[in-house]
Every structure is written in structure tokens, then in C-alpha cells.
Motif scaffolding. Sequence first.
Motif, PDB file in Angstrom:
ATOM      1  N   GLN A  23       0.806  -1.223   0.000  1.00  0.00           N
ATOM      2  CA  GLN A  23       0.000   0.000   0.000  1.00  0.00           C
ATOM      3  C   GLN A  23       0.838   1.272   0.000  1.00  0.00           C
ATOM      4  OE1 GLN A  23      -2.472  -0.218   3.397  1.00  0.00           O
ATOM      5  NE2 GLN A  23      -0.789  -0.229   4.858  1.00  0.00           N
ATOM      6  N   PHE A  24       2.083   1.201   0.424  1.00  0.00           N
ATOM      7  CA  PHE A  24       2.926   2.400   0.468  1.00  0.00           C
ATOM      8  C   PHE A  24       3.998   2.386  -0.622  1.00  0.00           C
ATOM      9  CE2 PHE A  24       1.437   2.003   4.902  1.00  0.00           C
ATOM     10  CZ  PHE A  24       0.713   3.178   4.957  1.00  0.00           C
ATOM     11  N   ILE A  25       3.721   1.724  -1.732  1.00  0.00           N
ATOM     12  CA  ILE A  25       4.698   1.646  -2.823  1.00  0.00           C
ATOM     13  C   ILE A  25       4.850   2.985  -3.529  1.00  0.00           C
ATOM     14  CG2 ILE A  25       3.113   0.906  -4.648  1.00  0.00           C
ATOM     15  CD1 ILE A  25       6.630  -0.441  -4.036  1.00  0.00           C
ATOM     16  N   ASN A  26       3.903   3.901  -3.330  1.00  0.00           N
ATOM     17  CA  ASN A  26       4.021   5.208  -3.987  1.00  0.00           C
ATOM     18  C   ASN A  26       5.187   6.016  -3.421  1.00  0.00           C
ATOM     19  OD1 ASN A  26       2.854   5.656  -1.512  1.00  0.00           O
ATOM     20  ND2 ASN A  26       1.204   6.942  -2.290  1.00  0.00           N
ATOM     21  N   VAL A  27       5.595   5.768  -2.183  1.00  0.00           N
ATOM     22  CA  VAL A  27       6.732   6.494  -1.601  1.00  0.00           C
ATOM     23  C   VAL A  27       8.035   6.154  -2.328  1.00  0.00           C
ATOM     24  CG1 VAL A  27       8.082   6.864   0.489  1.00  0.00           C
ATOM     25  CG2 VAL A  27       5.596   6.747   0.626  1.00  0.00           C
ATOM     26  N   PRO A  28       8.383   4.860  -2.511  1.00  0.00           N
ATOM     27  CA  PRO A  28       9.602   4.575  -3.282  1.00  0.00           C
ATOM     28  C   PRO A  28       9.517   5.026  -4.737  1.00  0.00           C
ATOM     29  CG  PRO A  28       8.918   2.615  -2.093  1.00  0.00           C
ATOM     30  CD  PRO A  28       7.850   3.636  -1.914  1.00  0.00           C
ATOM     31  N   ILE A  29       8.323   4.983  -5.325  1.00  0.00           N
ATOM     32  CA  ILE A  29       8.184   5.440  -6.712  1.00  0.00           C
ATOM     33  C   ILE A  29       8.526   6.920  -6.800  1.00  0.00           C
ATOM     34  CG2 ILE A  29       6.509   5.905  -8.531  1.00  0.00           C
ATOM     35  CD1 ILE A  29       5.205   3.246  -7.847  1.00  0.00           C
ATOM     36  N   ILE A  30       8.011   7.711  -5.869  1.00  0.00           N
ATOM     37  CA  ILE A  30       8.302   9.149  -5.874  1.00  0.00           C
ATOM     38  C   ILE A  30       9.782   9.404  -5.600  1.00  0.00           C
ATOM     39  CG2 ILE A  30       7.876  11.312  -4.634  1.00  0.00           C
ATOM     40  CD1 ILE A  30       4.973  10.325  -4.300  1.00  0.00           C
ATOM     41  N   LEU A  31      10.359   8.695  -4.624  1.00  0.00           N
ATOM     42  CA  LEU A  31      11.763   8.908  -4.283  1.00  0.00           C
ATOM     43  C   LEU A  31      12.700   8.475  -5.412  1.00  0.00           C
ATOM     44  CD1 LEU A  31      11.816   7.849  -0.529  1.00  0.00           C
ATOM     45  CD2 LEU A  31      11.936  10.149  -1.487  1.00  0.00           C
ATOM     46  N   PHE A  32      12.463   7.280  -5.974  1.00  0.00           N
ATOM     47  CA  PHE A  32      13.322   6.824  -7.067  1.00  0.00           C
ATOM     48  C   PHE A  32      13.120   7.665  -8.324  1.00  0.00           C
ATOM     49  CE2 PHE A  32      13.565   2.578  -4.872  1.00  0.00           C
ATOM     50  CZ  PHE A  32      14.920   2.642  -4.633  1.00  0.00           C
ATOM     51  N   GLY A  33      11.891   8.095  -8.584  1.00  0.00           N
ATOM     52  CA  GLY A  33      11.636   8.938  -9.748  1.00  0.00           C
ATOM     53  C   GLY A  33      12.308  10.289  -9.639  1.00  0.00           C
ATOM     54  N   SER A  34      12.207  10.921  -8.463  1.00  0.00           N
ATOM     55  CA  SER A  34      12.875  12.215  -8.288  1.00  0.00           C
ATOM     56  C   SER A  34      14.389  12.050  -8.278  1.00  0.00           C
ATOM     57  CB  SER A  34      12.394  12.900  -7.008  1.00  0.00           C
ATOM     58  OG  SER A  34      12.725  12.118  -5.888  1.00  0.00           O
ATOM     59  N   GLY A  35      14.878  10.958  -7.707  1.00  0.00           N
ATOM     60  CA  GLY A  35      16.315  10.692  -7.746  1.00  0.00           C
ATOM     61  C   GLY A  35      16.821  10.465  -9.155  1.00  0.00           C
ATOM     62  N   LEU A  36      16.002   9.815  -9.967  1.00  0.00           N
ATOM     63  CA  LEU A  36      16.367   9.588 -11.370  1.00  0.00           C
ATOM     64  C   LEU A  36      16.454  10.908 -12.128  1.00  0.00           C
ATOM     65  CD1 LEU A  36      16.902   7.349 -13.470  1.00  0.00           C
ATOM     66  CD2 LEU A  36      14.463   7.359 -13.940  1.00  0.00           C
ATOM     67  N   LEU A  37      15.489  11.788 -11.913  1.00  0.00           N
ATOM     68  CA  LEU A  37      15.517  13.098 -12.585  1.00  0.00           C
ATOM     69  C   LEU A  37      16.699  13.947 -12.106  1.00  0.00           C
ATOM     70  CD1 LEU A  37      11.732  14.019 -12.581  1.00  0.00           C
ATOM     71  CD2 LEU A  37      13.128  13.311 -14.526  1.00  0.00           C
TER      72      LEU A  37
END
Length: 81
Positions: free
Chosen positions: A52-66
Motif C-alpha cells: 500500500q505504500f509503494i508510492n513512496v519509493p516510486i516518488i523517491l526513485f523517480g525524483s532521484g532519477l531526474l
Amino acid sequence: MPYDERTKLEALRDQMETYGKGANYLLLGHGAGFAGSLSIVKEHPDLQPPFQFINVPIILFGSGLLLSAAFWFFSMILKSV
């Protein structure tokens, strides 16, 4: 021994080359984490309680990628100066 202009420029290029290698590792790591997080969402679209909290790593990894892409871009620009 004082540095002349050529030595300073070579030192800057060496430093930017080191930064570029670090940026490559950041791109690779954040891209793998982002892809892994998205594959969890693909396999479990209903996001039951373990996911249920998979959106946190998605946001962190996505912003880290950018940010790592921007870091790589600017280090390559400074390396070519």
C-alpha cells in the motif's frame, strides 16, 4: 608550486570525470529502483496491505532519477569546458 592555467583546467576536467562516473552510478541505481517499484505496481494493481505504500519509493526513485540525470548533464557540460 603554483598552478598554471592549464593545470587547473586539467584538474577540473579530472574532477568532472569523477563526478560523471558517480552520476552514472546514480542513474543506474535510481533507474533500477524505479523500474522495480513500477513492476510491483504492474503485478499488484490493487495494492493490498503489503504494497500500500509503494508510492513512496516510486516518488523517491523517480525524483532521484531526474536529479541524477540533471547532475550527469551538468557534469558533462562542465567537463567539456
